[in-house]
Design a protein around this motif. Structure first.
Motif, PDB file in Angstrom:
ATOM      1  N   LEU A 147      34.589  34.160   9.803  1.00 16.56           N
ATOM      2  CA  LEU A 147      34.984  32.790  10.104  1.00 16.56           C
ATOM      3  C   LEU A 147      35.938  32.213   9.074  1.00 16.56           C
ATOM      4  N   ALA A 148      35.868  32.695   7.846  1.00 18.41           N
ATOM      5  CA  ALA A 148      36.620  32.073   6.752  1.00 18.41           C
ATOM      6  C   ALA A 148      37.537  33.076   6.074  1.00 18.41           C
ATOM      7  N   GLU A 149      38.451  32.544   5.298  1.00 17.25           N
ATOM      8  CA  GLU A 149      39.365  33.366   4.519  1.00 17.25           C
ATOM      9  C   GLU A 149      38.669  33.843   3.245  1.00 17.25           C
ATOM     10  N   GLU A 150      39.214  34.857   2.649  1.00 15.30           N
ATOM     11  CA  GLU A 150      38.614  35.491   1.468  1.00 15.30           C
ATOM     12  C   GLU A 150      38.526  34.562   0.252  1.00 15.30           C
ATOM     13  N   ASN A 151      39.438  33.613   0.128  1.00 15.09           N
ATOM     14  CA  ASN A 151      39.496  32.792  -1.087  1.00 15.09           C
ATOM     15  C   ASN A 151      38.579  31.568  -1.039  1.00 15.09           C
ATOM     16  N   GLN A 152      37.729  31.472  -0.026  1.00 14.41           N
ATOM     17  CA  GLN A 152      36.811  30.350   0.080  1.00 14.41           C
ATOM     18  C   GLN A 152      35.374  30.865   0.018  1.00 14.41           C
ATOM     19  N   ASN A 153      34.530  30.210  -0.753  1.00 14.50           N
ATOM     20  CA  ASN A 153      33.138  30.620  -0.846  1.00 14.50           C
ATOM     21  C   ASN A 153      32.250  29.428  -0.504  1.00 14.50           C
ATOM     22  N   PRO A 154      31.729  29.373   0.718  1.00  7.36           N
ATOM     23  CA  PRO A 154      30.912  28.225   1.104  1.00  7.36           C
ATOM     24  C   PRO A 154      29.645  28.070   0.261  1.00  7.36           C
ATOM     25  N   GLY A 158      30.753  20.474   4.557  1.00  5.92           N
ATOM     26  CA  GLY A 158      30.991  19.741   5.801  1.00  5.92           C
ATOM     27  C   GLY A 158      32.454  19.761   6.200  1.00  5.92           C
ATOM     28  N   VAL A 159      33.341  19.520   5.251  1.00  6.84           N
ATOM     29  CA  VAL A 159      34.786  19.550   5.513  1.00  6.84           C
ATOM     30  C   VAL A 159      35.206  20.966   5.920  1.00  6.84           C
ATOM     31  N   PHE A 160      34.675  21.952   5.224  1.00  2.00           N
ATOM     32  CA  PHE A 160      34.936  23.365   5.529  1.00  2.00           C
ATOM     33  C   PHE A 160      34.550  23.665   6.980  1.00  2.00           C
ATOM     34  N   SER A 216      26.656  33.028   6.702  1.00  2.69           N
ATOM     35  CA  SER A 216      25.722  34.031   6.186  1.00  2.69           C
ATOM     36  C   SER A 216      26.293  34.788   4.993  1.00  2.69           C
ATOM     37  N   GLY A 217      27.551  34.613   4.711  1.00  2.17           N
ATOM     38  CA  GLY A 217      28.215  35.245   3.584  1.00  2.17           C
ATOM     39  C   GLY A 217      29.454  34.437   3.238  1.00  2.17           C
ATOM     40  N   GLU A 218      30.229  34.926   2.300  1.00  2.00           N
ATOM     41  CA  GLU A 218      31.416  34.175   1.884  1.00  2.00           C
ATOM     42  C   GLU A 218      32.412  33.997   3.015  1.00  2.00           C
ATOM     43  N   THR A 219      32.547  34.985   3.889  1.00  2.40           N
ATOM     44  CA  THR A 219      33.480  34.877   5.014  1.00  2.40           C
ATOM     45  C   THR A 219      32.792  35.055   6.367  1.00  2.40           C
ATOM     46  N   GLN A 220      31.547  35.467   6.370  1.00  2.00           N
ATOM     47  CA  GLN A 220      30.830  35.764   7.614  1.00  2.00           C
ATOM     48  C   GLN A 220      29.942  34.593   8.024  1.00  2.00           C
TER      49      GLN A 220
END
Length: 136
Positions: A5-12, A21-23, A116-120
């Protein structure tokens, strides 16, 4: 099912609750656009609340509430959209429809995101997640 769902440089998992929330709202915007929704408004404010995303799917106006959680929390994000939040959305929809007479009705969707993970993560789109008790 978990997907990217997310790019590699973002860590929720390193984000504050507000940043998460913004993410999630940005992920929801991307998802809606990819699924042929037209984004009309983001974070549309009323004196008593805010609609995360107002979109249009074909001729239908759609108010979207976005809930994002980390996998470390057991509860489903969509369960956070309780009666009070639903009533607030109904009130905001009545005002929005009065200001935008080109729309006759509105649908209320909830987009629930669990990272569930940094990008998943998993994104669930609940169409017509709730209805208003009285006509709009």
């Amino acid at each position: 099912m978990s997907q990217k769902l997310a790019e590699e440089n973002q860590n929720p998992f390193a984000m504050t609750k507000k940043e998460l929330g913004v993410f999630g709202e940005k992920l929801a915007q991307k998802y809606l656009t990819q699924n042929h929704f037209k984004i009309l408004e983001c974070n549309y404010r009323f004196p008593f609340g805010e609609v995360d995303i107002i979109a249009q799917e074909e001729d239908e106006l759609v108010f979207c509430e976005i809930k994002t959680r980390l996998k470390t929390i057991d509860a489903a994000p969509e369960l956070a959209v309780g009666r009070e939040k639903q009533e607030k959305y109904c009130k905001m929809a009545r005002l929005y429809l009065a200001q935008h007479p080109q729309y006759e009705s509105v649908r209320f969707d909830v987009i629930a995101i669990v990272m569930s993970g940094e990008t998943q993560g998993c994104l669930r789109h609940l169409r017509s997640a709730f209805i208003c008790g009285e006509e709009l």
